[in-house]
Design a protein around this motif. Structure first.
Motif, PDB file in Angstrom:
ATOM      1  N   GLY A   1       1.199  -2.898 -15.902  1.00  0.00           N
ATOM      2  CA  GLY A   1       1.795  -1.895 -16.771  1.00  0.00           C
ATOM      3  C   GLY A   1       2.535  -0.799 -16.037  1.00  0.00           C
ATOM      4  N   VAL A   2       2.496  -0.819 -14.700  1.00  0.00           N
ATOM      5  CA  VAL A   2       3.168   0.202 -13.893  1.00  0.00           C
ATOM      6  C   VAL A   2       4.094  -0.476 -12.894  1.00  0.00           C
ATOM      7  N   ASP A   3       5.321  -0.003 -12.809  1.00  0.00           N
ATOM      8  CA  ASP A   3       6.286  -0.523 -11.840  1.00  0.00           C
ATOM      9  C   ASP A   3       6.308   0.413 -10.633  1.00  0.00           C
ATOM     10  N   LEU A   4       5.320   0.259  -9.770  1.00  0.00           N
ATOM     11  CA  LEU A   4       5.212   1.094  -8.562  1.00  0.00           C
ATOM     12  C   LEU A   4       6.068   0.478  -7.462  1.00  0.00           C
ATOM     13  N   VAL A   5       7.038   1.254  -6.956  1.00  0.00           N
ATOM     14  CA  VAL A   5       7.985   0.693  -5.992  1.00  0.00           C
ATOM     15  C   VAL A   5       7.987   1.408  -4.646  1.00  0.00           C
ATOM     16  N   ALA A   6       7.344   2.581  -4.543  1.00  0.00           N
ATOM     17  CA  ALA A   6       7.399   3.329  -3.286  1.00  0.00           C
ATOM     18  C   ALA A   6       6.226   4.297  -3.171  1.00  0.00           C
ATOM     19  N   VAL A   7       5.907   4.611  -1.927  1.00  0.00           N
ATOM     20  CA  VAL A   7       4.871   5.590  -1.604  1.00  0.00           C
ATOM     21  C   VAL A   7       5.496   6.632  -0.673  1.00  0.00           C
ATOM     22  N   PHE A   8       5.102   7.899  -0.845  1.00  0.00           N
ATOM     23  CA  PHE A   8       5.624   8.990  -0.017  1.00  0.00           C
ATOM     24  C   PHE A   8       4.447   9.727   0.615  1.00  0.00           C
TER      25      PHE A   8
END
Length: 416
Positions: A82-89
């Protein structure tokens, strides 16, 4: 207890222009959530991540971004369709928290998820906006545990991310967490703008007494009003302003390498001032910011500090050998803070009292040549008054008017 989607959206609607989702009103759920606090992330998850629906998401976080059962939110979000996680900072110290003060881990890939990891440290304005654009995100999610002091850089990473998101046309969602030292009041001097830096971008009190979500609202309303971020704050439930971290029922993860326990955080707003001197602030020991000292100091400092009669704290003569940082490998004499009454303890006054007595009892006392103390305190006033022989009450009186003005502004943005 969790909120249904309807309940969460209802609270969001009640918050109106503040853009707050799920913020608990003062005293709300006092009996219903007696076991522990529910963080912003938990309430986001309970709502099925509705706030993030249809968006490409990037998360600003570090080892403190965990669930109540100690799973990392990046792992949880990555596994959820349900989440489109594409990057981490990663902020200062890095996404995995391995870097020491003033450092970061750089860019790379998270070995657990394969996600690209970008470095936010020492980036702001258009430079950081370009990072968000390159990452291909629509929304920046911030979830990092703060410790309540103006010079702890995570809140300014939040501020920089909000500014950069506005420049890049991205939304910001802040997942709130407790202030581990409570939020009953603010304390200490308010920053003066000529002394702004990454340890204080804007004029807030040294101990702000706010959560990250509350600060985000204050930043947007007071300092970014000309170009505000599209901000949503997902609030906690069950947190009371008078609560210290031990009352939250949440697991503690050190927010940085030299913040091992909530007791460290309790002292930090005062004892971190010793970064601006030639004394050790306890880095390289097992109790950083709870022990202070230098070669040549002895029992007279603890005696003088105890003589001030400061509330809630005793100062014990102490000796230690730092393994790194100042005086590495050398025996230092100094003091250890023993906080016996957290309600009465004012860390900023304690820090000022220790500066005053260190200068009076040790002929070797010196400020750092770069005047770092002025950045930490927010002006040159504390340094000049200590050098002039002023006492704790006189120094505190000098910042009282500015603190009162900040308290009035702060009150407009409190969620709990």
């Amino acid at each position: 207890m969790t909120l249904s989607r309807r309940g969460l959206l209802g609270l969001a609607g009640a918050a109106g222009a503040l853009g707050v989702a799920g913020a608990a009103a003062p005293g709300a759920e006092a009996g219903a959530v007696a076991d522990r606090v529910r963080t912003g992330f938990e309430r986001l998850a309970a709502d099925g991540y509705d706030v993030l629906a249809g968006q490409r998401v990037g998360v600003v976080t570090n080892p403190t971004g965990i669930t109540a059962d100690a799973r990392h939110l990046v792992d949880v979000l990555h596994a959820d369709r349900g989440v489109d996680l594409v990057a981490v900072f990663g902020p200062e110290h890095g996404f995995r928290g391995t870097a020491q003060a003033g450092g970061s881990e750089g860019a790379g890939r998270d070995p657990a998820t394969g996600l690209p990891v970008y470095d936010t440290y020492d980036k702001s304005g258009q430079r950081l906006a370009d990072v968000f654009t390159a990452a291909g995100i629509d929304t920046v999610v911030f979830d990092v545990q703060d410790v309540g002091a103006r010079f702890y850089t995570y809140i300014w990473t939040l501020y920089d991310c909000m500014r950069a998101a506005a420049l890049a046309g991205k939304a910001v969602v802040v997942l709130d967490r407790p202030n581990p030292v409570g939020g009953r009041r603010a304390a200490g001097p308010v920053l003066q703008r000529p002394y702004a830096s990454f340890v204080g971008r804007e004029p807030i009190a040294l101990a702000h007494g706010m959560t990250a979500g509350e600060l985000a609202l204050l930043f947007n309303g007071e300092f970014l009003a000309g170009s505000p971020a599209r901000l949503r704050v997902v609030g906690m439930s069950g947190w009371r302003r008078e609560s210290f971290f031990g009352a939250t029922g949440l697991p503690w993860v050190p927010p940085s390498p030299n913040m091992p326990t909530p007791d460290t955080a309790l002292a930090y707003a005062g004892t971190c001032l010793f970064e601006g001197t030639n004394l050790s602030e306890g880095r390289g020991t097992t109790t950083p910011f709870e022990v202070l000292g230098a070669e040549g100091l002895d029992r007279r400092w603890a005696e003088a500090a105890n003589g001030l009669g400061l509330g809630g704290v005793w100062f014990r003569e102490a000796y230690f050998t730092p393994s790194f940082s100042k005086y590495a490998g050398k025996v230092c004499g100094g003091v250890r803070l023993i906080v016996h009454d957290r309600e009465a303890f004012d860390p900023v006054r304690a820090g000022i009292g220790l500066l005053v007595t260190a200068r009076r009892t040790w002929s070797g006392f010196a400020w750092r040549a770069d005047r770092w103390i002025d950045r930490l305190t927010g002006s040159d006033r504390v340094r000049l008054m200590v050098d002039a022989g002023a006492g704790v009450e006189e120094i505190a009186g000098d910042w009282a008017a500015g603190l009162a003005r900040f308290e009035a502004v702060r009150g407009r943005y409190l969620l709990y």
